[in-house]
Structure formats: C-alpha cells, structure tokens
Design a protein around this motif. Sequence first.
Motif, PDB file in Angstrom:
ATOM      1  N   GLU A  36       0.703  -1.135   0.037  1.00 52.07           N
ATOM      2  CA  GLU A  36       0.230   0.063  -0.064  1.00 52.07           C
ATOM      3  C   GLU A  36       0.756   1.161  -0.079  1.00 52.07           C
ATOM      4  O   GLU A  36       1.837   1.350   0.699  1.00 52.07           O
ATOM      5  CB  GLU A  36      -0.922   0.045   1.162  1.00 52.07           C
ATOM      6  N   ARG A  38       0.663   5.659  -0.105  1.00 53.97           N
ATOM      7  CA  ARG A  38      -0.239   6.915   0.398  1.00 53.97           C
ATOM      8  C   ARG A  38      -0.227   7.822  -0.911  1.00 53.97           C
ATOM      9  O   ARG A  38       0.938   8.411  -1.124  1.00 53.97           O
ATOM     10  CB  ARG A  38       0.128   7.499   1.579  1.00 53.97           C
ATOM     11  N   GLU A  40      -0.954  11.815  -1.911  1.00 56.03           N
ATOM     12  CA  GLU A  40      -1.627  13.010  -1.242  1.00 56.03           C
ATOM     13  C   GLU A  40      -1.759  14.289  -2.458  1.00 56.03           C
ATOM     14  O   GLU A  40      -0.661  14.296  -2.926  1.00 56.03           O
ATOM     15  CB  GLU A  40      -0.628  13.584  -0.043  1.00 56.03           C
ATOM     16  N   LEU A  44      -6.230  16.015   0.229  1.00 56.30           N
ATOM     17  CA  LEU A  44      -6.958  14.553   0.335  1.00 56.30           C
ATOM     18  C   LEU A  44      -5.666  13.591   0.407  1.00 56.30           C
ATOM     19  O   LEU A  44      -4.623  13.738  -0.289  1.00 56.30           O
ATOM     20  CB  LEU A  44      -7.610  14.373  -1.324  1.00 56.30           C
ATOM     21  N   SER A  45      -5.988  12.839   0.965  1.00 57.50           N
ATOM     22  CA  SER A  45      -4.969  11.623   1.194  1.00 57.50           C
ATOM     23  C   SER A  45      -5.493  10.161   1.010  1.00 57.50           C
ATOM     24  O   SER A  45      -6.312   9.914   1.925  1.00 57.50           O
ATOM     25  CB  SER A  45      -4.090  11.663   2.635  1.00 57.50           C
ATOM     26  N   VAL A  46      -5.000   9.631   0.145  1.00 58.93           N
ATOM     27  CA  VAL A  46      -5.547   7.963  -0.088  1.00 58.93           C
ATOM     28  C   VAL A  46      -4.586   7.035   0.180  1.00 58.93           C
ATOM     29  O   VAL A  46      -3.583   7.270  -0.540  1.00 58.93           O
ATOM     30  CB  VAL A  46      -6.394   8.292  -1.474  1.00 58.93           C
ATOM     31  N   GLY A  47      -4.813   6.055   0.553  1.00 63.21           N
ATOM     32  CA  GLY A  47      -4.171   4.934   0.617  1.00 63.21           C
ATOM     33  C   GLY A  47      -4.682   3.741  -0.337  1.00 63.21           C
ATOM     34  O   GLY A  47      -5.778   3.549  -0.221  1.00 63.21           O
ATOM     35  N   ALA A  48      -3.681   3.061  -1.224  1.00 66.96           N
ATOM     36  CA  ALA A  48      -4.283   1.970  -1.985  1.00 66.96           C
ATOM     37  C   ALA A  48      -3.144   1.179  -2.300  1.00 66.96           C
ATOM     38  O   ALA A  48      -1.833   1.646  -2.364  1.00 66.96           O
ATOM     39  CB  ALA A  48      -4.867   2.598  -3.231  1.00 66.96           C
ATOM     40  N   VAL A  53      -2.966   2.151  -7.831  1.00 65.17           N
ATOM     41  CA  VAL A  53      -2.638   3.723  -8.126  1.00 65.17           C
ATOM     42  C   VAL A  53      -2.243   3.747  -9.719  1.00 65.17           C
ATOM     43  O   VAL A  53      -2.722   4.657 -10.516  1.00 65.17           O
ATOM     44  CB  VAL A  53      -1.762   4.202  -7.208  1.00 65.17           C
TER      45      VAL A  53
END
Length: 75
Positions: A36, A38, A40, A44-48, A53
Amino acid sequence: MRSTETGRTGRVEPSTWVGLALAVLAIAFVVQNRREVRIELFWLSVGAPMWLVLLLIFLVGWAVGALVRRRRARR
C-alpha cells in the motif's frame, strides 16, 4: 467438416501469444506491487495498492490522450 473448410488450422496466432505474454506480465506486476502507498493531493490523502494507483494513472492518461486526439480530429 474439415478444419481447412472452416478456416481453422489449429495454429495459434502471434497476436494470441503476445496477449498471453502481456497477461502474464500484468499478473506478475500486480503480485509484486501489492504494497500500500499513500497518495496526497492538496488536502486529500488516500491509501491504495501501488498497482491500483498506477492503473488509475494509466487510465487518466489514456482518457486525456483520447480527448486530445478527438479535438485534433475536429480541426
């Protein structure tokens, strides 16, 4: 009916081999990039998973390319 009458000779087309090779590479890529990350952007901060991604970035790039190509075709 014989196979020559239907147009099928039992040979595998080169495009099929290329498709299979690309599928194997894609599977290997996903398996090796499951960690995973992160992302940014502004607030907005998203983990995937990294592969997801990169797939999303590829799709965005493809869509931008298609829109630019469509605009050039209209000129």
